[in-house]
Design an enzyme around this catalytic site. Structure first.
Site, mmCIF file in Angstrom:
data_model
loop_
_atom_site.group_PDB
_atom_site.id
_atom_site.type_symbol
_atom_site.label_atom_id
_atom_site.label_comp_id
_atom_site.label_asym_id
_atom_site.label_seq_id
_atom_site.Cartn_x
_atom_site.Cartn_y
_atom_site.Cartn_z
ATOM 1 N N ASN A 29 -34.235 39.991 -22.032
ATOM 2 C CA ASN A 29 -34.307 38.648 -21.460
ATOM 3 C C ASN A 29 -33.077 37.852 -21.904
ATOM 4 O O ASN A 29 -32.211 38.367 -22.626
ATOM 5 C CB ASN A 29 -35.624 37.948 -21.832
ATOM 6 C CG ASN A 29 -35.801 37.772 -23.338
ATOM 7 O OD1 ASN A 29 -34.835 37.596 -24.091
ATOM 8 N ND2 ASN A 29 -37.047 37.804 -23.800
ATOM 9 N N GLU A 72 -32.625 37.644 -25.716
ATOM 10 C CA GLU A 72 -32.298 38.959 -26.267
ATOM 11 C C GLU A 72 -30.869 39.362 -25.933
ATOM 12 O O GLU A 72 -30.161 39.943 -26.769
ATOM 13 C CB GLU A 72 -33.293 40.002 -25.738
ATOM 14 C CG GLU A 72 -34.698 39.846 -26.320
ATOM 15 C CD GLU A 72 -35.749 40.634 -25.572
ATOM 16 O OE1 GLU A 72 -36.850 40.822 -26.114
ATOM 17 O OE2 GLU A 72 -35.480 41.055 -24.418
ATOM 18 N N ASP A 85 -43.315 43.453 -19.148
ATOM 19 C CA ASP A 85 -44.016 44.715 -18.898
ATOM 20 C C ASP A 85 -44.063 45.013 -17.400
ATOM 21 O O ASP A 85 -43.884 46.155 -16.970
ATOM 22 C CB ASP A 85 -45.446 44.654 -19.438
ATOM 23 C CG ASP A 85 -45.504 44.395 -20.939
ATOM 24 O OD1 ASP A 85 -44.523 44.734 -21.630
ATOM 25 O OD2 ASP A 85 -46.521 43.859 -21.404
#
Length: 335
Positions: free
Chosen positions: A209, A212, A279
């Site tokens: 993301n 990150e 996910d």
């Protein structure tokens, strides 16, 4: 274009995806609040219901099945009541559990207390770090026996210790052997944690993301030029095929090979809860690549799926029907 993407979704049932990573049980405790505790300045929650759901890498498997695919999970659970419950939840999907290793440490549980639609508190029960030698050996044995049965592999890293150096080294060796002996390049899709970046060398695609990506690259990301620089840094650092940066309300950005960065605008109409959205992205991306989609088309499918799931409360998943409906809706709007 939309028909091609819908045809790809229709083929999801033809492929099998292996998910490796940290297995979590997501517990949601629902209730109402009408007063503040006399003991401390905190709300008193009157519990009305409770849900136990597949979380972490297990939620990736749930998303695969919800989208019409099939998958298996390789990870560690405890020999405890929550471990048994997780096995039951996997059985509800008709998903195999032979890759779930019962270790000595407890099953990881994230408990969220929600009242009037707002999360009041979250508390975690977990033991992190390297699994036991026995658990690690059992996971590697599972990979050695079964990796060839799958059409793609996802690594779902929640930084609990299951995505560790010895396991990843063996996974890379097995993928290399597959390529050398069978000419088969097994797609590797990684949902990473920044501290473990070096473990994902040679991945097909990595999906950090925005935060990150900032941490992995060590670069500030305030505009498109800085976003491109960060994506290139990550690509060069681990020699991966593509970098897909998820950016919340700003959609996604895809860097593939030496190409320019491709921006994919968000499909979300309303954002209620981002829990588990990553996910959904890796599950959809893996299914798309496994059925033969290009990286760009698989990313578009993943973006649509993420746009649906953030409009739901809790650790949610997306169905193939919902995904196809979203594709149709965009087409009708001239997207």
């Amino acid at each position: 274009m939309v028909n091609k993407l819908k045809q790809a979704v229709g083929r999801f049932g033809e492929v099998r995806i292996l998910v490796i990573g940290d297995v979590i049980v997501d517990q949601f405790i629902w209730g109402t609040v009408s007063r503040i505790s006399p003991e401390a300045p905190v709300p008193v929650v009157n519990v009305t219901s409770e849900d136990l759901l597949l979380g972490g890498s297990a939620n990736v498997v749930k998303n695969i099945y919800s989208l019409g695919g099939r998958g298996s999970l390789c990870g560690v659970i405890g020999s405890d009541s929550m471990g048994l419950k997780l096995v039951d939840l996997m059985a509800d999907l008709s998903a195999p559990v032979d890759g779930l290793i019962r270790g000595m440490r407890p099953t990881t549980v994230k408990s969220r207390v929600v009242a009037q639609g707002q999360q009041v508190v979250r508390f975690d029960r977990e033991e992190t770090g390297m699994p036991s030698k026995e658990s690690l050996a059992a996971m590697i044995d599972y990979l050695e026996r079964h990796l060839g049965d799958f059409d793609a592999v996802i690594v779902s890293d929640y930084s609990k210790g299951i995505v560790n150096e010895p396991l990843m080294i063996r996974l890379h060796q097995l993928r290399h052997d597959m390529m050398s002996e069978q000419g088969r390049k097994l797609p590797l899709i990684v949902d990473p944690k920044p501290a473990n970046l070096h473990r994902f060398v040679g991945a097909t695609v990595i999906t950090p993301n925005h935060l990150e990506a900032t941490m992995m690259s060590g670069l500030r990301i305030n505009n498109d030029q800085e976003l491109l620089a960060a994506a290139r840094h990550i690509r060069d650092e681990i020699d991966c095929g593509a970098v897909l940066i998820t950016r919340g309300e700003s959609g996604m950005a895809l860097l593939q090979g030496d190409d320019d960065l491709v921006s994919i605008p968000t499909m979300a109409k309303e954002v209620y809860d981002v829990t588990g959205a990553g996910d959904t992205v890796v599950a959809t991306l893996a299914l798309g690549l496994a059925v033969g989609c290009s990286m760009a088309d698989a990313a578009v499918l993943a973006n649509h799926a993420a746009g649906i799931v953030v409009g739901k409360v809790g650790t949610a998943s997306v169905s193939a029907r919902e995904l196809c409906a979203a594709l149709d809706a965009e087409h009708q709007q001239g997207g």
